[in-house]
Design an enzyme around this catalytic site. Structure first.
Site, short mmCIF file in Angstrom:
data_model
loop_
_atom_site.label_atom_id
_atom_site.label_comp_id
_atom_site.label_asym_id
_atom_site.label_seq_id
_atom_site.Cartn_x
_atom_site.Cartn_y
_atom_site.Cartn_z
N ARG A 1 2.86 -9.90 0.31
CA ARG A 1 3.53 -8.76 0.96
C ARG A 1 2.68 -8.26 2.13
NH1 ARG A 1 6.96 -5.55 -1.48
NH2 ARG A 1 7.50 -5.14 0.69
N HIS B 1 15.98 -5.74 1.44
CA HIS B 1 14.52 -5.60 1.32
C HIS B 1 13.88 -6.77 2.08
CE1 HIS B 1 10.80 -4.21 -0.04
NE2 HIS B 1 10.81 -4.55 -1.33
N CYS C 1 9.96 -9.66 -7.64
CA CYS C 1 9.41 -8.83 -6.57
C CYS C 1 8.47 -7.75 -7.10
CB CYS C 1 10.54 -8.21 -5.77
SG CYS C 1 11.72 -7.28 -6.79
N GLN D 1 10.17 -8.11 1.70
CA GLN D 1 9.93 -8.80 0.42
C GLN D 1 10.29 -10.29 0.54
OE1 GLN D 1 8.80 -7.47 -2.79
NE2 GLN D 1 8.65 -9.67 -3.15
N1 NVA Z 1 15.95 -3.58 -6.70
C1 NVA Z 1 14.69 -2.88 -6.80
C2 NVA Z 1 13.66 -3.54 -5.95
C3 NVA Z 1 12.28 -2.97 -6.06
C4 NVA Z 1 11.29 -3.65 -5.19
C5 NVA Z 1 14.89 -1.42 -6.39
O1 NVA Z 1 15.56 -1.17 -5.39
O2 NVA Z 1 14.38 -0.54 -7.10
N1 CP Z 2 8.27 -5.12 -4.47
C1 CP Z 2 8.18 -3.87 -3.99
O1 CP Z 2 8.78 -3.49 -2.98
O2 CP Z 2 7.32 -3.09 -4.69
P1 CP Z 2 7.11 -1.51 -4.47
O3 CP Z 2 8.37 -0.83 -4.88
O4 CP Z 2 5.94 -1.18 -5.35
O5 CP Z 2 6.80 -1.29 -3.01
#
Ligand code: NVA
Ligand code: CP
Length: 330
Positions: free
Chosen positions: A315, A133, A270, A136
């Site tokens: 973000r 990610h 996050c 982030q």
């Molecule tokens: N580990 C989480 C991060 C969300 C921003 C997911 O993949 O759902």
């Molecule tokens: N932190 C993050 O990626 O949030 P969302 O899943 O809401 O985009």
């Protein structure tokens, strides 16, 4: 820094100087936004936002950032396109590459976003995959630098499922930028050894350390940032909740744990976070397992909510920097 034409798929592909360059650009965009200085130099461009998983922050960040830069956006929802169902990733990428100047993709395996990048012919930005990610992490690093005034030498401890997108990406970001990184979890939740080895090479260069620790009390010692994320990520089966709650409850960020971290330590997340029962899933799990929270207590979350919501705001500024740099903002 010249990132024009580059994809943004994982921080593994970027040098520390390029990452810092993106953070500096984001700071500049944040200042312009606050001072209402227009920065719509990419007027007339169009970008596609593909979300095969749900999103609040990432989607809104790309949308608002694009509009601030003068661009138009087209959103393709988890159910609203042919991708992968009636049309291959390759064909989709080749079609979208003819129409759009850049493509954001959130989905499952990293290979999917890599495949889009291979075939689109325009910059592709990873809006989250199971493995990484990266946008982030830019927001997290920007927030840490705003709060502490520096990055190098800080210690970030990630509590929880450290082998997934957030644990992996924080380890890469920290090791490249000179922050000590500790993955604190049961050993089966540590990042893959091959990624740890790659990151150890980065941390040797940046002068930081990577630690894998199973004891939460030892893990948080000297931490400047205690970071956590949901215990069950998007796309994982619901049946896994019980096992995760059992495995990861010792790593829940509590006030006791924060008190054992370094002086002036902060909590980061996050988001979205299960810090109370005010969500559908939170309420369901609360009733099923007789709990009031999951990865972080409500008390900790509320005490550090200013920095957590700075992180969410950042973000937008950092995603703007990524799009601007890769699309050749001048
Ligand atoms: N580990 C989480 C991060 C969300 C921003 C997911 O993949 O759902
Ligand atoms: N932190 C993050 O990626 O949030 P969302 O899943 O809401 O985009």
């Amino acid at each position: 820094m010249n990132l024009k034409g580059r994809n943004f798929l994982t921080l593994l592909d970027f040098t520390p100087e390029e990452i810092i360059g993106l953070l500096d650009l984001a700071v500049e965009f944040k200042r312009m936004k606050k001072e209402h200085i227009p920065h719509n130099h990419l007027i007339g461009r169009n970008i596609a936002l593909i979300f095969e998983k749900t999103s609040t922050r990432t989607r809104c960040a790309f949308d608002v950032a694009a509009h601030d830069l003068g661009m138009q956006t087209t959103y393709l929802s988890p159910s609203g396109s042919q991708i992968g169902k009636k049309e291959s990733i390759e064909d989709t990428a080749r079609v979208l590459g003819r129409m759009f100047d850049g493509i954001e993709y959130r989905g499952h395996g990293q290979k999917l976003v890599e495949s889009i990048a291979e075939h689109a012919g325009v910059p592709v930005w990873n809006g989250l995959t199971n493995e990484y990610h990266p946008t982030q992490i830019l927001a997290d690093m920007m927030t840490i630098r705003e709060h502490f005034g520096d990055l190098k030498g800080r210690k970030l401890v990630y509590m929880g499922d450290a082998r997934y997108n957030m644990g992996n990406s924080l380890m890469i970001g920290c090791s490249k930028l000179g922050l000590d990184f500790t993955a604190c979890a049961p050993a089966q939740y540590f990042p893959k050894q091959s990624l740890v080895e790659r990151c150890k090479a980065f941390s040797d260069t940046s002068g930081s350390h990577i630690t894998l620790e199973t004891d939460p009390l030892k893990g948080v010692e000297g931490a400047d940032i205690v970071y956590t994320d949901v215990w069950v990520s998007m796309g994982e089966p619901e049946s896994i909740w019980e096992e995760r709650i059992g495995d990861l409850t010792p790593y829940k960020v509590t006030m006791d744990l924060m008190n054992r971290a370094g002086d002036g330590a902060v909590f980061m997340h996050c988001l979205p976070a299960f810090h109370d029962l005010e969500t559908k899933i939170g309420a369901e799990m609360g009733a099923k397992f007789n709990i009031n929270d999951m990865e972080v207590t409500d008390e900790v979350f509320r005490k550090y909510s200013d920095i957590v919501f700075d992180e969410a705001e950042n973000r937008m500024h950092t995603i703007k920097a990524v799009m601007a740099a890769t699309l050749g903002y001048e």
